[in-house]
Motif scaffolding. Structure first.
Motif, PDB file in Angstrom:
ATOM      1  N   ALA A  31      43.469  43.281  36.891  1.00  0.00           N
ATOM      2  CA  ALA A  31      42.651  43.400  38.103  1.00  0.00           C
ATOM      3  C   ALA A  31      41.739  42.191  38.312  1.00  0.00           C
ATOM      4  O   ALA A  31      41.537  41.755  39.452  1.00  0.00           O
ATOM      5  N   ASP A  32      41.202  41.618  37.224  1.00  0.00           N
ATOM      6  CA  ASP A  32      40.291  40.470  37.380  1.00  0.00           C
ATOM      7  C   ASP A  32      41.033  39.256  37.940  1.00  0.00           C
ATOM      8  O   ASP A  32      40.551  38.591  38.860  1.00  0.00           O
ATOM      9  N   THR A  33      42.218  38.981  37.392  1.00  0.00           N
ATOM     10  CA  THR A  33      43.019  37.846  37.862  1.00  0.00           C
ATOM     11  C   THR A  33      43.463  38.057  39.306  1.00  0.00           C
ATOM     12  O   THR A  33      43.385  37.159  40.141  1.00  0.00           O
ATOM     13  N   ARG A  34      43.911  39.286  39.602  1.00  0.00           N
ATOM     14  CA  ARG A  34      44.369  39.575  40.959  1.00  0.00           C
ATOM     15  C   ARG A  34      43.213  39.549  41.959  1.00  0.00           C
ATOM     16  O   ARG A  34      43.393  39.147  43.107  1.00  0.00           O
ATOM     17  N   ALA A  35      42.027  39.963  41.526  1.00  0.00           N
ATOM     18  CA  ALA A  35      40.859  39.915  42.422  1.00  0.00           C
ATOM     19  C   ALA A  35      40.594  38.476  42.859  1.00  0.00           C
ATOM     20  O   ALA A  35      40.312  38.211  44.031  1.00  0.00           O
ATOM     21  N   ARG A  40      41.069  34.634  47.368  1.00  0.00           N
ATOM     22  CA  ARG A  40      41.495  33.317  47.846  1.00  0.00           C
ATOM     23  C   ARG A  40      42.467  33.424  49.022  1.00  0.00           C
ATOM     24  O   ARG A  40      42.429  32.610  49.940  1.00  0.00           O
ATOM     25  N   TYR A  41      43.347  34.449  49.007  1.00  0.00           N
ATOM     26  CA  TYR A  41      44.460  34.449  49.964  1.00  0.00           C
ATOM     27  C   TYR A  41      44.449  35.584  50.989  1.00  0.00           C
ATOM     28  O   TYR A  41      45.199  35.538  51.948  1.00  0.00           O
ATOM     29  N   ASP A  42      43.641  36.616  50.797  1.00  0.00           N
ATOM     30  CA  ASP A  42      43.599  37.723  51.749  1.00  0.00           C
ATOM     31  C   ASP A  42      42.657  37.333  52.898  1.00  0.00           C
ATOM     32  O   ASP A  42      41.434  37.303  52.726  1.00  0.00           O
ATOM     33  N   GLU A  43      43.243  37.020  54.055  1.00  0.00           N
ATOM     34  CA  GLU A  43      42.457  36.482  55.171  1.00  0.00           C
ATOM     35  C   GLU A  43      41.398  37.473  55.674  1.00  0.00           C
ATOM     36  O   GLU A  43      40.290  37.073  56.036  1.00  0.00           O
ATOM     37  N   ALA A  44      41.738  38.760  55.679  1.00  0.00           N
ATOM     38  CA  ALA A  44      40.765  39.765  56.136  1.00  0.00           C
ATOM     39  C   ALA A  44      39.561  39.812  55.201  1.00  0.00           C
ATOM     40  O   ALA A  44      38.407  39.852  55.650  1.00  0.00           O
ATOM     41  N   LEU A  45      39.821  39.767  53.895  1.00  0.00           N
ATOM     42  CA  LEU A  45      38.726  39.782  52.920  1.00  0.00           C
ATOM     43  C   LEU A  45      37.903  38.499  53.019  1.00  0.00           C
ATOM     44  O   LEU A  45      36.667  38.548  52.948  1.00  0.00           O
ATOM     45  N   LYS A  46      38.568  37.360  53.205  1.00  0.00           N
ATOM     46  CA  LYS A  46      37.841  36.090  53.327  1.00  0.00           C
ATOM     47  C   LYS A  46      36.846  36.158  54.486  1.00  0.00           C
ATOM     48  O   LYS A  46      35.716  35.702  54.366  1.00  0.00           O
ATOM     49  N   GLN A  47      37.294  36.766  55.595  1.00  0.00           N
ATOM     50  CA  GLN A  47      36.408  36.896  56.757  1.00  0.00           C
ATOM     51  C   GLN A  47      35.228  37.819  56.439  1.00  0.00           C
ATOM     52  O   GLN A  47      34.085  37.527  56.776  1.00  0.00           O
ATOM     53  N   GLU A  48      35.522  38.929  55.761  1.00  0.00           N
ATOM     54  CA  GLU A  48      34.464  39.884  55.395  1.00  0.00           C
ATOM     55  C   GLU A  48      33.433  39.220  54.472  1.00  0.00           C
ATOM     56  O   GLU A  48      32.220  39.408  54.636  1.00  0.00           O
ATOM     57  N   LEU A  49      33.905  38.443  53.510  1.00  0.00           N
ATOM     58  CA  LEU A  49      32.999  37.778  52.561  1.00  0.00           C
ATOM     59  C   LEU A  49      32.174  36.700  53.260  1.00  0.00           C
ATOM     60  O   LEU A  49      30.978  36.552  52.993  1.00  0.00           O
ATOM     61  N   THR A  50      32.812  35.962  54.154  1.00  0.00           N
ATOM     62  CA  THR A  50      32.101  34.918  54.912  1.00  0.00           C
ATOM     63  C   THR A  50      31.028  35.549  55.802  1.00  0.00           C
ATOM     64  O   THR A  50      29.899  35.054  55.882  1.00  0.00           O
ATOM     65  N   ASP A  51      31.372  36.665  56.454  1.00  0.00           N
ATOM     66  CA  ASP A  51      30.403  37.367  57.299  1.00  0.00           C
ATOM     67  C   ASP A  51      29.219  37.873  56.469  1.00  0.00           C
ATOM     68  O   ASP A  51      28.070  37.828  56.922  1.00  0.00           O
ATOM     69  N   ALA A  52      29.505  38.347  55.253  1.00  0.00           N
ATOM     70  CA  ALA A  52      28.458  38.943  54.414  1.00  0.00           C
ATOM     71  C   ALA A  52      27.590  37.905  53.718  1.00  0.00           C
ATOM     72  O   ALA A  52      26.373  38.086  53.592  1.00  0.00           O
ATOM     73  N   PHE A  53      28.211  36.804  53.265  1.00  0.00           N
ATOM     74  CA  PHE A  53      27.480  35.854  52.405  1.00  0.00           C
ATOM     75  C   PHE A  53      27.325  34.453  53.004  1.00  0.00           C
ATOM     76  O   PHE A  53      26.725  33.594  52.386  1.00  0.00           O
ATOM     77  N   GLY A  54      27.874  34.251  54.198  1.00  0.00           N
ATOM     78  CA  GLY A  54      27.676  32.972  54.870  1.00  0.00           C
ATOM     79  C   GLY A  54      28.850  32.015  54.709  1.00  0.00           C
ATOM     80  O   GLY A  54      29.726  32.214  53.856  1.00  0.00           O
ATOM     81  N   PRO A  55      28.878  30.961  55.530  1.00  0.00           N
ATOM     82  CA  PRO A  55      30.008  30.019  55.547  1.00  0.00           C
ATOM     83  C   PRO A  55      30.194  29.244  54.240  1.00  0.00           C
ATOM     84  O   PRO A  55      31.273  28.720  53.981  1.00  0.00           O
ATOM     85  N   GLU A  56      29.146  29.189  53.409  1.00  0.00           N
ATOM     86  CA  GLU A  56      29.269  28.469  52.127  1.00  0.00           C
ATOM     87  C   GLU A  56      30.118  29.213  51.107  1.00  0.00           C
ATOM     88  O   GLU A  56      30.413  28.680  50.034  1.00  0.00           O
ATOM     89  N   THR A  57      30.524  30.454  51.437  1.00  0.00           N
ATOM     90  CA  THR A  57      31.316  31.261  50.502  1.00  0.00           C
ATOM     91  C   THR A  57      32.650  30.582  50.185  1.00  0.00           C
ATOM     92  O   THR A  57      33.185  30.740  49.080  1.00  0.00           O
ATOM     93  N   TYR A  58      33.184  29.834  51.162  1.00  0.00           N
ATOM     94  CA  TYR A  58      34.443  29.101  50.951  1.00  0.00           C
ATOM     95  C   TYR A  58      34.241  27.624  51.251  1.00  0.00           C
ATOM     96  O   TYR A  58      33.449  27.263  52.130  1.00  0.00           O
ATOM     97  N   THR A  59      34.982  26.786  50.517  1.00  0.00           N
ATOM     98  CA  THR A  59      34.929  25.345  50.769  1.00  0.00           C
ATOM     99  C   THR A  59      35.748  25.047  52.025  1.00  0.00           C
ATOM    100  O   THR A  59      36.470  25.916  52.532  1.00  0.00           O
TER     101      THR A  59
END
Length: 197
Positions: A31-35, A40-59
């Motif tokens: 689970a840790d490796t897959r998380a 990195r690759y789940d676009e919906a999750l990337k958007q959720e994380l960016t919305d929650a923690f700001g644009p610096e969440t991803y390079t």
């Protein structure tokens, strides 16, 4: 298909136990490796994380900015809870898709340190807790991760569900305490799970 969860605190030897099951031909989902992959690759999750923690969440290249996220979330219990609440459902979906691809296996294993904390134990049919005494765990982690201090390890352990609580909720316990042989314990459970197929 039987879904078996393997959990336990830092330094108990979950990975070693999972390797033994893998040698026996059992598919193991880490689970840790897959998380990390999902983040990195789940676009919906990337958007959720960016919305929650700001644009610096991803390079700019789309890589997860782990240093920023750790600094932002790991020392704030509310932000850490938010991070987990966003990531864990996506990992749960990823696990279900993975299980569908393992149709020829007698059973599968999901290894997750935070199985109870993330509620992912609810996806499992049975749970194995890997157990080891605190001093053995600290010694193992210090040898494995020389950059960590004893204080760091104790802080991680302090944030995890207590071992006694995990053991009380599990159907099976593997003792990896440097006193009892682990392989016979794994073989016994392997035979048990195959018999339930």
């Amino acid at each position: 298909m039987l879904k078996i969860g393997i959990t336990g605190g830092i330094g108990v030897g979950k990975t070693v136990v999972c390797r033994m099951f893998a040698i026996l031909g059992v598919p193991v989902y880490d689970a840790d490796t897959r998380a990390k992959w999902v983040m990195r690759y789940d676009e919906a999750l990337k958007q959720e994380l960016t919305d929650a923690f700001g644009p610096e969440t991803y390079t700019q290249e789309g890589e997860l900015n782990r240093t920023y996220l750790a600094k932002t979330a790991f020392h704030d219990p509310q932000k850490l809870a938010l991070l987990n609440s966003l990531v864990h459902p996506h990992v749960g979906n990823d696990f279900e898709h993975w299980v569908e691809a393992q149709s020829s296996a007698p059973y599968v294993i999901k290894e997750a340190a935070l199985m109870y904390e993330s509620e992912s134990w609810r996806q499992m049919d049975e749970i194995i807790v890997v157990s080891a005494p605190l001093e053995v765990r600290i010694k193992r982690v210090l040898q494995r991760d020389p950059h960590r201090t004893q204080h760091d390890i104790e802080a991680i352990i302090g944030k995890q569900l207590k071992e006694e609580d995990k053991k009380a909720r599990a159907q099976h316990i593997i003792y990896n305490d440097d006193q009892q042989l682990v392989i016979p314990q794994v073989l016994k459970l392997h035979e048990l799970f195959i018999s339930k197929k």
